[in-house]
Design an enzyme around this catalytic site. Structure first.
Site, PDB file in Angstrom:
ATOM      1  N   SER A  45     -29.743 -13.599  17.963  1.00  0.00           N
ATOM      2  CA  SER A  45     -29.377 -12.019  18.483  1.00  0.00           C
ATOM      3  C   SER A  45     -29.149 -12.017  19.989  1.00  0.00           C
ATOM      4  CB  SER A  45     -30.392 -10.989  18.075  1.00  0.00           C
ATOM      5  OG  SER A  45     -29.897  -9.727  18.367  1.00  0.00           O
ATOM      6  N   ASP A 141     -26.040  -8.851   7.417  1.00  0.00           N
ATOM      7  CA  ASP A 141     -26.528  -8.572   8.763  1.00  0.00           C
ATOM      8  C   ASP A 141     -25.679  -7.134   9.274  1.00  0.00           C
ATOM      9  OD1 ASP A 141     -27.133  -8.200  11.518  1.00  0.00           O
ATOM     10  OD2 ASP A 141     -27.134 -10.507  11.862  1.00  0.00           O
ATOM     11  N   HIS A 175     -30.770  -9.227   9.647  1.00  0.00           N
ATOM     12  CA  HIS A 175     -30.502  -9.640  10.914  1.00  0.00           C
ATOM     13  C   HIS A 175     -31.886 -10.414  11.446  1.00  0.00           C
ATOM     14  CE1 HIS A 175     -28.966  -9.505  15.107  1.00  0.00           C
ATOM     15  NE2 HIS A 175     -30.016  -8.984  15.587  1.00  0.00           N
TER      16      HIS A 175
END
Length: 347
Positions: A45, A141, A175
């Site tokens: 991320s 995600d 995610h």
């Protein structure tokens, strides 16, 4: 006049003492005489965005880059350069959300990279040709959409050469940093953002960007240490924690020349939020222990208004030069890496 209960002062005192005691646990980052030719980076991320930034800006010093749900290099500023872009007049955070949803045009990404190179804010981009690149995008995600990671992949295809890029985009992960035994269900997106997908992304990534790995665990395991980050940070504006983590194999305390891998946590995975869970549970340390790899886990700081989720800066909340070698966070991490490379026996 309203009185404040005595318990408030007692609680405050206990918190201060606990914080002080916690600070005492941090040791200086050791000088280990590591190998400067083997530095690699990775992240999830905002950490994935940071890995891209660091790998591009310090390309002369980085052998390989692993990116899990990351963002293209300087994507936010790419959007601001196009006057016809409907997002161009919005704030940088709005453009950041656009980057997570849609990525950016690869030609524009390359143009801004060349501009940064010409201005000498980053290393020569020809260094990117030989970097080993490992990319991961979960099909489920909802935060950093697969199209964004496709833009990262296309970007690296333009600057890299040969068969140096691996792109994993078929696993139904949310995610998260994906493991083969720890975490939430594979397709979920929630804290601690570590998912069990029966896939060892740490091992797969390291085997690609570092090289073939030995699976045999050492007789004496290494240690995850908490170290003082403050000597490496130039300003409180950097939004970096007072402490970071580093995993040191026992062999690396006795012999010089170990490899170095920098692992950037994602948003809400920093020390403030998870303690050392990211550093302990993503699976990097086990592979590092068996392969003489020092793993540096630098830590961003949670700030109420500036950085409420403890993210790494990839949109400019520290300073406009966040993606340059001179960026506060970039420079701090580079200082840490160079410290690990120093020979402790040198005068």
């Amino acid at each position: 006049m309203k009185t404040i209960p005595c318990t408030f002062f007692v609680s405050s005192l206990l918190f201060s003492l606990a914080t002080f005691a916690d600070d005492l646990k941090a040791t200086p980052l050791p000088q280990l005489g590591a190998d400067s030719e083997t530095v690699t980076v990775s992240g999830l991320s905002s950490g994935g965005a940071m890995a891209v930034q660091y790998g591009v800006a310090y390309s002369s010093e980085v052998k390989g880059v692993g990116v899990i749900a990351g963002i293209p290099y300087d994507c936010v500023n790419v959007l601001s350069f196009d006057p016809k872009d409907p997002f161009a007049s919005l704030t940088s955070i709005s453009r950041a959300f656009h980057c997570m949803e849609k990525g950016a045009d690869v030609d524009s990404l390359l143009a801004i990279t060349r501009k940064r190179e010409k201005e000498r804010h980053i290393d020569d981009i020809s260094n990117l040709a030989n970097q080993k690149i490992w990319l991961f995008s979960g099909t489920e995600d909802p935060t950093v959409k697969p199209v964004t990671m496709k833009a990262v992949n296309e970007y690296y295809k333009q600057v890299n050469s040969g068969d140096n890029i691996t792109f994993v985009d078929t696993i139904p992960a949310g995610h998260a940093f994906v493991t083969d035994e720890f975490g939430n269900g594979c397709n979920t997106t929630k804290s601690p953002y570590i998912n069990n997908c029966n896939y060892d992304s740490a091992g797969e990534m390291l085997s690609w960007i570092v090289g073939p790995l030995d699976k045999e665990a050492p007789r004496k395991p290494g240690k995850l240490l908490r170290f003082d980050q403050r000597p490496f940070v130039d300003s409180t504006l950097a939004s970096m924690d007072e402490q970071g983590f580093v995993f040191v194999p026992d062999s690396c305390t006795k012999e010089k020349g170990c490899k170095v891998h920098v692992a950037f946590h994602g948003c809400q995975q920093n020390k403030d939020t998870l303690g050392d869970e990211f550093a302990k549970e993503v699976g990097l340390n086990e592979w590092a222990d068996a392969n003489n790899i020092i793993v540096l886990y630098p830590q961003a700081k949670t700030r109420l208004l500036l950085n409420p989720k403890g993210c790494w800066d990839w949109w400019g909340y520290t300073r406009p030069d966040y993606s340059y070698k001179s960026g506060l966070q970039m420079k701090a991490v580079n200082n840490m890496v160079k410290h690990l490379l120093k020979n402790p026996d040198a005068s």
